[in-house]
Design an enzyme around this catalytic site. Sequence first.
Site, PDB file in Angstrom:
ATOM      1  N   ARG A   1      11.514  -2.134  10.493  1.00 14.23           N
ATOM      2  CA  ARG A   1      10.539  -1.680  11.478  1.00 14.23           C
ATOM      3  C   ARG A   1      10.442  -2.676  12.630  1.00 14.23           C
ATOM      4  NH1 ARG A   1       5.210  -0.080   8.156  1.00 14.23           N
ATOM      5  NH2 ARG A   1       4.284  -0.964  10.044  1.00 14.23           N
TER       6      ARG A   1
ATOM      7  N   LYS B   1       0.832  -1.218   0.000  1.00 17.56           N
ATOM      8  CA  LYS B   1       0.000   0.000   0.000  1.00 17.56           C
ATOM      9  C   LYS B   1       0.860   1.259   0.000  1.00 17.56           C
ATOM     10  CE  LYS B   1      -2.264  -0.890   3.858  1.00 17.56           C
ATOM     11  NZ  LYS B   1      -1.611  -2.168   4.228  1.00 17.56           N
TER      12      LYS B   1
ATOM     13  N   ARG C   1      -9.231   1.402   9.216  1.00 19.60           N
ATOM     14  CA  ARG C   1      -8.825   0.046   9.546  1.00 19.60           C
ATOM     15  C   ARG C   1      -9.911  -0.705  10.312  1.00 19.60           C
ATOM     16  NH1 ARG C   1      -2.943   0.762   9.288  1.00 19.60           N
ATOM     17  NH2 ARG C   1      -1.869  -1.200   9.602  1.00 19.60           N
TER      18      ARG C   1
ATOM     19  N   ARG D   1      11.574  -6.702   4.561  1.00 22.01           N
ATOM     20  CA  ARG D   1      11.316  -5.296   4.256  1.00 22.01           C
ATOM     21  C   ARG D   1      12.295  -4.374   4.986  1.00 22.01           C
ATOM     22  NH1 ARG D   1       5.397  -2.650   4.900  1.00 22.01           N
ATOM     23  NH2 ARG D   1       5.654  -2.926   7.132  1.00 22.01           N
TER      24      ARG D   1
ATOM     25  N   ARG E   1      -0.226  -8.844  13.570  1.00 21.01           N
ATOM     26  CA  ARG E   1      -0.798  -7.808  12.694  1.00 21.01           C
ATOM     27  C   ARG E   1      -1.708  -8.418  11.635  1.00 21.01           C
ATOM     28  NH1 ARG E   1       4.369  -5.237  10.621  1.00 21.01           N
ATOM     29  NH2 ARG E   1       3.027  -3.899   9.387  1.00 21.01           N
TER      30      ARG E   1
HETATM   31  P1  AMP Z   1       1.103   0.550   9.131  1.00 23.80           P
HETATM   32  O1  AMP Z   1       2.345   1.331   8.832  1.00 23.80           O
HETATM   33  O2  AMP Z   1      -0.075   1.001   8.314  1.00 23.80           O
HETATM   34  O3  AMP Z   1       1.336  -0.939   9.046  1.00 23.80           O
HETATM   35  O4  AMP Z   1       0.722   0.884  10.658  1.00 23.80           O
HETATM   36  C1  AMP Z   1       1.597   0.555  11.720  1.00 23.80           C
HETATM   37  C2  AMP Z   1       0.818   0.501  13.012  1.00 23.80           C
HETATM   38  O5  AMP Z   1       0.239   1.784  13.286  1.00 23.80           O
HETATM   39  C3  AMP Z   1      -0.350  -0.464  13.034  1.00 23.80           C
HETATM   40  O6  AMP Z   1       0.038  -1.792  13.311  1.00 23.80           O
HETATM   41  C4  AMP Z   1      -1.218   0.146  14.134  1.00 23.80           C
HETATM   42  O7  AMP Z   1      -0.681  -0.127  15.413  1.00 23.80           O
HETATM   43  C5  AMP Z   1      -1.043   1.631  13.898  1.00 23.80           C
HETATM   44  N1  AMP Z   1      -2.065   2.152  12.961  1.00 23.80           N
HETATM   45  C6  AMP Z   1      -1.856   2.676  11.726  1.00 23.80           C
HETATM   46  N2  AMP Z   1      -3.006   3.078  11.178  1.00 23.80           N
HETATM   47  C7  AMP Z   1      -3.978   2.819  12.087  1.00 23.80           C
HETATM   48  C8  AMP Z   1      -5.377   2.996  12.094  1.00 23.80           C
HETATM   49  N3  AMP Z   1      -6.040   3.532  11.059  1.00 23.80           N
HETATM   50  N4  AMP Z   1      -6.061   2.589  13.206  1.00 23.80           N
HETATM   51  C9  AMP Z   1      -5.424   2.068  14.278  1.00 23.80           C
HETATM   52  N5  AMP Z   1      -4.109   1.859  14.316  1.00 23.80           N
HETATM   53  C10 AMP Z   1      -3.363   2.233  13.235  1.00 23.80           C
END
Ligand code: AMP
Length: 219
Positions: free
Chosen positions: A160, A13, A88, A127, A171
Amino acid sequence: MRVVLLGPPGVGKGTQGRRLASERGWALISTGEMLREAVTKETPLGLEARRRMDKGELVPDDVMIGLMRERTKEPDAAEGFVLDGFPRTVPQADALEKMLKERGQQVDAVVSLNVAEDDLVQRLSARWECPVCQRAYGATAAPKQRGRCDDHPETELVQRVDDAPETVLRRLDVYRRQTEPLVEYYRTLGKLREVSGTGSVEDVFASLRRAVNGAPARS
Ligand code: AMP
């Protein structure tokens, strides 16, 4: 246009969203990125979010909705935006529909990116990310120089914290339970376009572009 990219962690994404936003002159709004920045700066949001993020859990809906309500109003998002990582959950999707409607706007297209689950685990553990520009590298997108960002070669790529294998499984589980229902949510609204996330970055981007162009275009 306002576009949502939906899909599990590791599907691409961020990479695809970045390309789409830069091609169209739209803002790329990545909630994960915003939260990681808040964690680095140790803001109150960062301090609240960190523990949940490190465990692969979601940050509470009200926090995320408040954050997005402000971010989507910024001038760079006026012409359009690509959302990576939001919504989400169903309450987040409801809030997004409502906040845009109040402004006479709407989500124009939701693109669901799919790849096989085994591939996701492999992709996430391979990654690497540039700490300066957050560009992601992996098996299908290797940097020109090993361990260095193409655009910031002075900086070493990092992994990360939440890409650790046990957190990745958590996740993916959270995604299946809390985020995957949004596929049906947006299908019902007639906004869903499905795109395969397997293949080269260029091939996936070509499919993404077709999916976005095929959406009813409203500014
Ligand atoms: P991502 O980079 O999109 O994988 O997000 C990393 C982490 O940020 C996720 O595993 C969540 O802990 C938090 N996070 C990101 N976006 C959201 C969202 N829309 N709602 C809740 N937690 C989020």
